[in-house]
Design a protein around this motif. Structure first.
Motif, mmCIF file in Angstrom:
data_model
loop_
_atom_site.group_PDB
_atom_site.id
_atom_site.type_symbol
_atom_site.label_atom_id
_atom_site.label_comp_id
_atom_site.label_asym_id
_atom_site.label_seq_id
_atom_site.Cartn_x
_atom_site.Cartn_y
_atom_site.Cartn_z
ATOM 1 N N VAL A 295 0.856 -1.186 0.000
ATOM 2 C CA VAL A 295 0.000 0.000 0.000
ATOM 3 C C VAL A 295 0.896 1.241 0.000
ATOM 4 C CG1 VAL A 295 -1.824 1.265 1.185
ATOM 5 C CG2 VAL A 295 -1.767 -1.246 1.284
ATOM 6 N N ILE A 296 0.660 2.119 -0.958
ATOM 7 C CA ILE A 296 1.473 3.326 -1.100
ATOM 8 C C ILE A 296 0.629 4.540 -0.734
ATOM 9 C CG2 ILE A 296 2.899 4.701 -2.653
ATOM 10 C CD1 ILE A 296 3.956 1.903 -2.215
ATOM 11 N N SER A 297 1.108 5.321 0.229
ATOM 12 C CA SER A 297 0.408 6.549 0.605
ATOM 13 C C SER A 297 0.735 7.653 -0.393
ATOM 14 C CB SER A 297 0.821 6.987 2.007
ATOM 15 O OG SER A 297 0.331 8.296 2.271
ATOM 16 N N PRO A 298 -0.276 8.274 -0.984
ATOM 17 C CA PRO A 298 -0.019 9.325 -1.970
ATOM 18 C C PRO A 298 0.379 10.658 -1.358
ATOM 19 C CG PRO A 298 -2.362 9.072 -1.669
ATOM 20 C CD PRO A 298 -1.714 8.014 -0.813
ATOM 21 N N VAL A 299 0.236 10.799 -0.054
ATOM 22 C CA VAL A 299 0.517 12.091 0.577
ATOM 23 C C VAL A 299 1.813 12.070 1.382
ATOM 24 C CG1 VAL A 299 -1.901 12.753 0.663
ATOM 25 C CG2 VAL A 299 -0.923 11.495 2.576
ATOM 26 N N LYS A 300 2.475 10.929 1.454
ATOM 27 C CA LYS A 300 3.699 10.823 2.247
ATOM 28 C C LYS A 300 4.802 11.710 1.667
ATOM 29 C CE LYS A 300 7.031 7.449 4.019
ATOM 30 N NZ LYS A 300 7.425 6.013 4.032
ATOM 31 N N GLY A 301 5.258 12.666 2.444
ATOM 32 C CA GLY A 301 6.336 13.549 2.019
ATOM 33 C C GLY A 301 5.951 14.575 0.978
ATOM 34 N N ASP A 304 5.940 18.867 1.754
ATOM 35 C CA ASP A 304 7.187 19.634 1.742
ATOM 36 C C ASP A 304 7.732 19.841 0.328
ATOM 37 O OD1 ASP A 304 7.095 19.774 4.491
ATOM 38 O OD2 ASP A 304 8.324 17.974 4.772
ATOM 39 N N SER A 305 7.364 18.943 -0.603
ATOM 40 C CA SER A 305 7.938 19.029 -1.956
ATOM 41 C C SER A 305 6.896 19.390 -3.005
ATOM 42 C CB SER A 305 8.583 17.688 -2.325
ATOM 43 O OG SER A 305 7.626 16.637 -2.295
ATOM 44 N N PHE A 306 5.784 19.970 -2.585
ATOM 45 C CA PHE A 306 4.640 20.177 -3.464
ATOM 46 C C PHE A 306 5.006 20.988 -4.711
ATOM 47 C CE2 PHE A 306 0.658 22.201 -4.791
ATOM 48 C CZ PHE A 306 -0.211 21.118 -4.786
ATOM 49 N N LEU A 307 5.609 22.148 -4.531
ATOM 50 C CA LEU A 307 5.914 23.013 -5.672
ATOM 51 C C LEU A 307 6.991 22.414 -6.578
ATOM 52 C CD1 LEU A 307 5.817 26.661 -4.265
ATOM 53 C CD2 LEU A 307 4.393 25.682 -6.051
ATOM 54 N N SER A 308 8.030 21.862 -5.983
ATOM 55 C CA SER A 308 9.086 21.253 -6.806
ATOM 56 C C SER A 308 8.564 20.019 -7.532
ATOM 57 C CB SER A 308 10.294 20.886 -5.937
ATOM 58 O OG SER A 308 9.932 19.953 -4.925
ATOM 59 N N ASP A 309 7.642 19.290 -6.909
ATOM 60 C CA ASP A 309 7.038 18.127 -7.570
ATOM 61 C C ASP A 309 6.205 18.556 -8.772
ATOM 62 O OD1 ASP A 309 8.204 16.469 -5.774
ATOM 63 O OD2 ASP A 309 6.359 15.731 -4.853
ATOM 64 N N ASP A 537 -12.700 11.805 -2.061
ATOM 65 C CA ASP A 537 -11.286 11.956 -1.713
ATOM 66 C C ASP A 537 -10.866 10.856 -0.742
ATOM 67 O OD1 ASP A 537 -8.749 13.020 -1.574
ATOM 68 O OD2 ASP A 537 -9.267 14.562 -0.110
ATOM 69 N N PRO A 538 -10.798 9.600 -1.226
ATOM 70 C CA PRO A 538 -10.522 8.486 -0.329
ATOM 71 C C PRO A 538 -9.112 8.462 0.246
ATOM 72 C CG PRO A 538 -10.498 7.738 -2.598
ATOM 73 C CD PRO A 538 -10.964 9.173 -2.614
ATOM 74 N N VAL A 539 -8.158 9.146 -0.393
ATOM 75 C CA VAL A 539 -6.779 9.077 0.080
ATOM 76 C C VAL A 539 -6.271 10.402 0.635
ATOM 77 C CG1 VAL A 539 -6.182 7.192 -1.461
ATOM 78 C CG2 VAL A 539 -5.930 9.521 -2.261
ATOM 79 N N GLY A 540 -7.123 11.429 0.679
ATOM 80 C CA GLY A 540 -6.745 12.702 1.278
ATOM 81 C C GLY A 540 -5.940 13.614 0.391
ATOM 82 N N ILE A 541 -5.750 13.237 -0.862
ATOM 83 C CA ILE A 541 -4.913 14.049 -1.734
ATOM 84 C C ILE A 541 -5.593 15.359 -2.112
ATOM 85 C CG2 ILE A 541 -5.724 12.924 -3.859
ATOM 86 C CD1 ILE A 541 -2.148 14.145 -3.143
ATOM 87 N N GLN A 542 -6.933 15.313 -2.307
ATOM 88 C CA GLN A 542 -7.643 16.533 -2.678
ATOM 89 C C GLN A 542 -7.582 17.567 -1.553
ATOM 90 O OE1 GLN A 542 -9.006 16.989 -5.709
ATOM 91 N NE2 GLN A 542 -8.288 14.963 -6.322
ATOM 92 N N ALA A 543 -7.703 17.109 -0.319
ATOM 93 C CA ALA A 543 -7.626 18.028 0.819
ATOM 94 C C ALA A 543 -6.242 18.673 0.896
ATOM 95 C CB ALA A 543 -7.939 17.277 2.112
ATOM 96 N N LEU A 544 -5.194 17.885 0.637
ATOM 97 C CA LEU A 544 -3.840 18.439 0.671
ATOM 98 C C LEU A 544 -3.643 19.459 -0.447
ATOM 99 C CD1 LEU A 544 -0.951 18.534 1.716
ATOM 100 C CD2 LEU A 544 -0.434 16.541 0.274
#
Length: 635
Positions: A295-301, A304-309, A537-544
């Protein structure tokens, strides 16, 4: 993400040509510093091949007898030619020298093949049947240049933006066919064999889709699909370690049951949080047949790297997609990258499930009429949140007509074919060539992309299969059940089994159609009341994402109209009002904001590249490509 660049001239390459080629390669290296470059040069041709450690083919392959060479970009596979990587490339070259262009007809996507024939003094480029592996062309100083990055070409040719392409990009979220964001730079289309020789430049289609066949019994066709898919997975599982992306839908289920049938090791993985409905489906599958899974969390880390990502995603997709829409994928790829050499995806599975059929339901199959507005309104515009009012006079006022004309032009070429065959072809070669192609190039930076739904044999089945068998996923369900009846019986995310309904499934049928009715009612109510339902938003990515969009850093660094490189595209007052209203309403136009962010990052990258190459500014119009620009005495 392997890369390629080449320059071909009708005469000996000049100093200016070599300087432009050097700038082109430097731009690619600046975009991706970890690429390894190999270069090969002739009097009138120079080519560079860039590879990553996991690339299937890492360098040019030379024929010792003729001194001809081949360069393979992407991850080609062949059902008839032996070997992989360098061995396969050598076999393709030998096949070309013996039999000509037929050497590439057996290759599965994604690939671009470049061949220099020293005997005939000719240069050839071939694209895969779908055009998944992107490669672009333009002209500069009388020479023709090719590169896997349109942004890299734009950095040295200084083109203007193509207004019709901008209209497509902001209204449907991707480009169509051979368009790029720039005038004078074109994508080489799907299934194309391009030749430059003494007679000039020529292109030809080496493959045309088969017609629908109603002669094969449905059970026999389902058996062919399950057998073919298993054979494809068996071949692709040899690249250990291999992962398979698993979701709660049909396409990943077919990948899973075919892989288990092969009895070879693989690692399943799912982007989810522990309490998600999708993960609950995977856990039910593992209760029936246990298999390794992560299981891979889409919000892990990610915070902090949002803009560079965002910037990296935009670079990897060449500025042609919505970087915000792929933000979770980059974080997930980083987490799984050390654990796999290749990953098998269910991308493109809708070709077997009638993606556009809903736009023409209720229309007799005998009708050949295409309802362009229904295709655009039901399948191309929803969820984009396109807001024409925010754009300046630079944006074409007839944007909807430009889109409609592009769709019409495409369908004009398939006139006379079966209605639903034409819809499938549009999905396959118009939408997926650009939409899936960019996802493919993004993921191939981290691992070899294996996409069995785009293998030649599956493509042939999808075109030959009667449309009624593809409607409502009947063919795929039957194939899943033939591969593994037990796993086919496990409910998918939508609440119905992955196989056709049985007589014993009465309660499931009632519950499933009740849910469909409820969803339809909710949509109708939202449409009538002009309200927006909260996004799932089952994985919380939209909220982030919404949290980051509200951050002062992002607004001041990227979405500040006064400092935006893309400000020329917007009306300042309307743009500010758009951002303010979205922030107050929890960003209902999230997709459109993603496109705005992505285009801004594209403009910034072009300015950075132009500055490094000492180009004064990014504005003048580039010469429009013409086949006549390649002179007759190529050698």
């Amino acid at each position: 993400m392997p890369a390629f660049a080449a320059m071909v001239s009708h005469t000996k390459l000049t100093f200016d040509h070599l300087t432009s080629m050097s700038d082109l390669c430097r731009t690619i290296k600046d975009q991706f510093p970890d690429l390894t470059e190999n270069l090969i040069r002739h009097n009138s041709l120079i080519a560079s091949r860039f590879s990553l450690p996991h690339s299937a083919v890492k360098q040019f392959v030379l024929d010792p007898q003729t001194q001809s060479w081949i360069c393979c970009i992407g991850n080609p596979r062949s059902a008839s030619l032996p070997g992989q990587g360098q061995t396969l490339a050598a076999n393709i070259l030998r096949q070309y020298l013996d039999h000509g262009p037929s050497c590439i007809t057996s290759l599965d996507a994604p690939f671009v093949v470049a061949i220099y024939d020293s005997v005939q003094h000719s240069f050839h480029l071939a694209t895969d049947r779908v055009g998944l592996q992107h490669i672009y062309m333009a002209t500069i100083d009388g020479a023709t240049i090719f590169a896997t990055s349109a942004l890299a070409i734009a950095a040295i040719t200084n083109p203007s933006f193509d207004k019709a392409s901008l209209a497509h990009y902001f209204s449907i979220g991707h480009l169509l066919e051979d368009r790029t964001l720039f005038e004078g730079i074109k994508k080489i289309p799907d299934a194309t064999w391009l030749t430059i020789d003494r007679t000039g430049l020529k292109t030809a289609k080496y493959w045309t889709p088969p017609h629908e066949s109603r002669l094969m019994p449905p059970k026999l066709l389902a058996s062919e699909l399950s057998h073919t898919f298993t054979s494809l997975l068996d071949q692709r599982l040899d690249n250990a370690p291999v992962s398979i992306e698993l979701t709660g839908g049909h396409d990943s289920r077919l990948n899973l049951v075919a892989a288990l049938r092969c009895a070879k090791p693989f690692q399943g993985w799912t982007i989810a949080e522990n309490n998600s409905a999708e993960l609950a489906v995977i856990n039910k599958l593992r209760q029936v047949v246990d298999f390794p899974h992560q299981v891979i969390s889409p919000v892990k880390g990610l915070e902090d790297s949002f803009l560079s990502d965002l910037d990296q995603i935009n670079t990897l997709t060449d500025g042609e997609t919505n970087a915000l829409n792929l933000i979770a994928s980059l974080a997930c790829n980083r987490q799984t990258n050390p654990q796999r050499l290749a990953s098998i995806s269910g991308m493109g599975g809708e070709i077997l499930r009638g993606f556009y059929y809903i736009t023409h339901m209720g229309i007799p199959n005998s009708s050949s009429s295409i309802y362009f507005d229904r295709i655009i309104s039901l399948k191309m515009l929803p969820h984009i949140g396109f807001t024409p009012a925010i754009f300046s006079d630079f944006f074409p006022p007839d944007h909807h007509q430009l889109l409609r004309d592009s769709v019409r032009t495409y369908f004009d070429r398939t006139a006379g074919q079966n209605l639903f065959w034409r819809l499938d072809d549009f999905y396959f070669r118009a939408r997926q060539q650009r939409f899936a192609g960019r996802s493919c190039s993004f993921n191939s930076y981290f691992y070899r992309t294996e996409i069995p739904f785009f293998a030649n044999d599956i493509i042939d089945i999808s075109y030959r299969a009667p449309w009624k068998l593809k409607k409502n996923s009947r063919l795929v369900r039957q194939a899943i059940e033939l591969c593994n009846p037990a796993l086919a019986a496990v409910d998918m995310l939508n609440g119905r089994p992955a196989r056709p309904f049985h007589l014993t499934d009465t309660h499931k049928m009632i519950a499933y159609y009740a849910r469909l009715t409820q969803k339809a009612f909710t949509r109708m109510r939202s449409h009538l009341l002009k309200t927006t339902s909260p996004a799932h938003d089952p994985v919380g990515i939209q909220a982030l994402i919404r949290k980051k969009l509200c951050s002062p850093q992002l607004i001041s660094d990227v979405l500040n109209y006064n400092t935006m490189s893309s400000a020329f595209l917007y009306d300042s007052k309307q743009f500010h009002q758009f951002l303010t209203q979205n922030a107050k309403a929890d960003f209902p136009n999230l997709y459109q904001l993603g496109l705005i962010l992505s285009f801004e990052l594209t403009c910034r990258q072009l300015r950075r590249s132009s500055s490094r190459l000492n180009i004064a500014k990014f504005e003048p119009t580039a010469p429009v490509f013409s086949e006549q620009t390649v002179a007759a005495n190529f050698k």
